[in-house]
Enzyme design. Structure first.
Site, PDB file in Angstrom:
ATOM      1  NE  ARG A  41      -6.313 -19.111   5.089  1.00 34.33           N
ATOM      2  CZ  ARG A  41      -5.597 -18.307   4.589  1.00 34.33           C
ATOM      3  NH1 ARG A  41      -5.770 -17.042   5.134  1.00 34.33           N
ATOM      4  NH2 ARG A  41      -4.830 -18.304   3.533  1.00 34.33           N
TER       5      ARG A  41
ATOM      6  CB  ALA B 169      -0.874   0.129   1.193  1.00 40.59           C
TER       7      ALA B 169
END
Lengths: 654, 256
Positions: free
Chosen positions: A343, A55
């Site tokens: 997960r 980012a």
């Protein structure tokens, strides 16, 4: 109950920046409505970008290309080392090159559903739209994605989706994407558009009192110890997640929450801190010396079978444990999905068998991931071709050969979905302060899908932040920061003095315990009481213990060395001090959210099958917290989530 | 753990860039074979701090062998004895009880010591800034499939791009040359069709930037590739030299 848990409920909060109307048109509409800054005027404005991961590097490079003066900061010795570099799997994009029914709409749907209906629809839709441009941009930069023999891009499948939309570069996708952004950034540095400040850590935000705007940061030069102010017209934080509050994680050692926590203390709301993601397949802890954990790609569960001995305390070599004395517990409990359950399920199941005393390896915190059947069925060559580099890495770390002895794995903290609250423009509640990448809360709701972190980091940095910063500077017509402006100088003086005072305070304690020892203790506490499974009881206990640990920290901390030198102990101490404050808010958020969703599992709220049970009636909102003082009960601002396109359903992958 | 070791570490200590440094000897007991090399330094540092002494400064971050921060010369070898392994992934099972281990920083004029084992590798970033990119400002990219890339070119680019920028190649070279680092970046970009338009200027500018730093010349020793934790092949240097000659000849003709 501690006094801290007596939080107040403040005014609701809402995103006012997303245009209404059809979801498909919102991003185009926003770009059209956004104010612009004349190219000739851009060079008068300075923008600070903190952090150089996907980012930060992409935002700094792009703002530089547009003609802004950019000041970029990272704590590492080079911007190329930010922890995005370690991402393995890939990056999602709705290109539909496979003609398998993918589309922007489907990526949007998968992401909202994967986030367990706790994300803001308009942000997610924009992310899905921008995913297309990201791949184009990266290819143009020379990112060496995997390709087919015909010269076109290859893709693979990832969890939580039924299409093949993940672009990758072997197991080093994060590295290659970051190098692309880093190279673009270096080009701007060489061109003089971006000034790079490596080995420089942000320790405070400068906010002017009269208008409440972010106008700069205070940093410490990690080599000389010099504390300095940097003024700007907008500040962009791209400083990553706060996973290291758990100490043992897959994050890099230096990853920290200081930048976002300092902004939070200045009034930026912090949203959904309890949404933390645990990855089921990491290499387990090998002893007290353990300093970090290493991820083993999720893809291994395609061919590996997870098991533990049926009997507790069975210390035989795995090869000597006969088939009928093994418990393939995922296959037993979840016959439909077996080893490929999501997960969170796989992680909790591993914890449960270890809690029963059936865990394997040192300390009993591990389960086997066994490839013997796959090797017998497909041959060693095939397994080598699929997972060779991962097997090699496993052997390097453990000294065990996974071709002949099952791997040992255990869940670990991997990613944090919560972060600073931002509107559609990625602007925080402090005007002029923008937050991008993992540091914000915006796109993943309560759970992030695999290969979506890289997508979000680059979407924010290349394509959203530049539009938002342009708009902010154009809309406010803010005058370039003037160091001689008395109000600004006073705010900067105060922030600088605060940073110096805090450094002195850390050094002055002069006790008998290192910052690392406190960090380890905090991490253990968080993992045990606020980790994979949370209860009212465990969270209340955590809220009792954290302030006590914080008090002990400020009484017994020992930081060798001085302030005006490279002092890694001092760096750690400052970060741990902030984690000791953030941890309390994370736990409170987990306590207040009396439902299970995504990465937040409250044992009191589960289906008979042990799945997360949401409570949409009460909790279909973003919890944005306002700081009220250290140890003081914070104020909760709710952003109600409206689902226009997607109807919240029970997340099911059956 | 039954097989705990006691090790003697001789560590380079240097308080600052202009100060004199020296090797100092420390003993670390109870070293588990499952520890990484950096975890041994962690243990040493905790002990030093407990005694009120200053810990050994060293660069590290991801501890997964990918960020390129760690930079230790261990017993004379950059990243230590295990091939294709960074110091953070080097585990103590490769050492024996009673071993004496020397730990030093990268040694190169272009990498001045900042403190103890920490060096300044900013020169590598400046080489990249001189041309180690493809000029493709955000938003200007054509559709990704507009230019197919032959699989072998993509694979070669990836192999070269696997460089983690740690600088072990420089530390291993008797001349402290940065040829492998520079050549790997040039190879990554020049072999791709997207990188072709700037191929000539890239190699000329990056080599010039490399020469402007304090790196030595290349005398084809090959120690760089042997030390490289990512297995960057030494051939990239040959290719860079070829690209450079071509570009230099062309630029002389065109009077650049």
């Amino acid at each position: 109950m501690s006094a801290y848990s007596e939080y107040r409920v403040g005014e609701p909060i809402a995103d006012t920046r997303s245009p209404g109307g059809p979801m498909n048109d919102r991003w185009s509409q926003r770009k059209f409505e956004a104010q612009l800054v004349n190219p000739a005027n851009r060079r008068h404005h300075t923008v600070i970008v903190v952090g150089t991961g996907l980012a930060g590097a992409s935002a700094a490079a792009t703002l530089g290309e547009q003609g802004y003066r950019v000041e970029s900061f990272c704590y590492q010795d080079s911007p190329r080392r930010a922890h995005s570099i370690a991402a393995q799997g890939g990056i999602n994009a709705a290109k539909n090159y496979r003609n398998d029914g993918d589309s922007v709409q489907r990526l949007f749907h998968d992401t909202v559903k994967g986030g367990d209906f706790r994300a803001r629809e308009s942000n997610v839709h924009r992310l899905a739209e921008i995913s297309l441009q990201i791949i184009d941009q990266c290819v143009a930069q020379g990112v060496p994605f995997a390709r087919e023999y015909g010269g076109l891009l290859n893709t693979r499948s990832f969890g939580g989706t039924q299409v093949s939309r993940t672009f990758y570069a072997a197991g080093q996708t994060g590295q290659q994407l970051l190098l692309g952004a880093y190279q673009a950034l270096e080009r701007q540095i060489a061109a003089g558009q971006v000034t790079m400040h490596p080995r420089t850590e942000m320790l405070d935000l400068i906010v002017t009192p009269q208008d409440g705007r972010a106008r700069g940061i205070v940093t410490r030069d990690l080599v000389t110890g010099k504390v300095e102010r940097h003024l700007a017209d907008a500040v962009v934080l791209c400083t990553g997640g706060y996973g290291n509050v758990f100490y043992l994680t897959t994050n890099a050692k230096g990853c920290n929450a200081t930048a976002i926590w300092r902004a939070h203390r200045h009034g930026a709301l912090l949203a959904n801190p309890c949404y933390t993601q645990i990855h089921p397949t990491c290499i387990p802890v090998s002893g007290d010396h353990q300093s970090k954990l290493t991820l083993m790609s999720e893809s291994l569960r395609n061919d590996g079978r997870v098991w533990v001995p049926k009997a507790t305390g069975d210390e035989r070599h795995p090869g000597q444990i006969p088939e009928d004395e093994r418990d393939y517990y995922l296959e037993r409990v979840y016959p439909a999905f077996g080893n490929l359950v999501p997960r969170d399920i796989a992680s909790r199941a591993a914890k449960n068998v270890c809690d029963e005393g059936r865990g394997v390896g040192p300390g009993g915190r591990g389960v086997y991931l066994d490839f013997a059947d796959a090797i017998e069925r497909l041959g060693r060559k095939a397994i080598e071709a699929r997972y060779g580099n991962l097997f090699e890495m496993y052997e390097r770390i453990t000294g065990e050969d996974p071709y002949t002895r099952p791997m040992r794995i255990y869940p670990a903290i991997h990613y944090t979905m919560g972060g600073l609250w931002v509107d559609y423009d990625l602007q925080s509640t402090i005007p002029g302060l923008f937050v991008a990448g993992e540091a914000n809360f915006s796109d993943h709701g309560a759970n992030r899908l695999g290969a979506s972190a890289l997508m979000q980091g680059l979407a924010d940095g290349y394509f959203v932040v530049p539009v938002s910063v342009n708009n902010y500077l154009g809309e406010t017509r803010i005058a370039p920061a003037d160091p001689a402006d008395p109000a600004l100088a006073a705010a900067a003086d105060a922030a600088e003095a605060g940073v110096r005072e805090r450094v002195e305070r850390l050094l002055a304690v002069d006790g008998d315990r290192t910052a690392d020892s406190f960090h380890r203790e905090l991490g253990q506490l968080m993992w045990e009481l606020c980790g994979m499974e949370r209860t009212e009881e465990s969270l209340t206990e955590a809220l009792r213990r954290i302030p006590a640990l914080r008090e002990e920290f400020w009484r017994r901390l020992k930081v060798p060395g001085g302030p005006e030198q490279l002092n890694q102990s001092l760096e750690k101490a400052g970060r741990v001090a902030d984690f000791l404050e953030l941890a309390e808010l994370l736990v409170l958020d987990a306590l207040h959210r009396e439902e299970s969703c995504g990465g937040h599992f409250r044992a009191e709220s589960q289906t008979p099958e042990g799945e997360a049970l949401r409570d949409d009636e009460r909790f279909s909102y973003v919890a944005a917290w306002e700081f009220a003082g250290v140890g003081e009960p914070p104020v909760l601002h709710r952003e109600e989530l409206a689902f226009v396109e997607e109807k919240p359903t029970t997340r099911s992958y059956a | 753990m039954s097989d705990l070791m006691e090790l003697t570490l001789r560590v380079w200590r240097q308080p600052g860039p202009d100060a004199d440094g020296e090797m100092r000897t420390y003993t670390v007991a109870d070293v588990s074979p499952d520890m990484s090399f950096l975890e041994v330094l962690d243990v040493l540092n905790e002990e030093l701090a407990a005694r009120g002494e200053e810990p050994v400064a060293f660069d590290h971050d991801c501890r997964e062998g990918i960020c390129g921060a760690c930079s230790l010369v261990i017993n004379g070898e950059p990243h230590g004895p295990q091939k294709r392994t960074t110091a953070c992934q080097l585990h103590m099972r490769h050492f024996a009880d009673g071993d004496v281990i020397d730990v030093e920083p990268w040694r190169a004029a272009a990498f001045p010591v900042v403190r103890d084992l920490v060096v300044d590798r900013g020169a590598l970033d400046r080489i990249v800034g001189a041309g180690g990119y493809i000029t493709a400002p955000t938003g200007s990219a054509p559709e990704a499939h507009a230019t197919p890339v032959a699989k072998d070119a993509a694979d070669e680019a990836f192999t070269a791009a696997a460089c983690i920028g740690c600088g072990a190649c420089v530390a291993a070279c008797p001349n402290a040359s940065a040829m492998l680092f520079t050549a790997a970046k040039i190879k990554h970009l020049n072999v791709l069709p997207q990188g072709r338009p700037e191929a000539g200027t890239r190699v000329l500018d990056m080599v010039a930037a490399m020469d402007a730093e304090d790196f030595g010349g290349c005398t084809n020793v090959g120690a760089c590739a042997t030390a490289c934790p990512k297995g960057i092949p030494v051939d990239v240097i040959t290719e860079m030299n070829r690209d450079w000659l071509k570009a230099a000849a062309r630029s002389r003709k065109s009077g650049r």
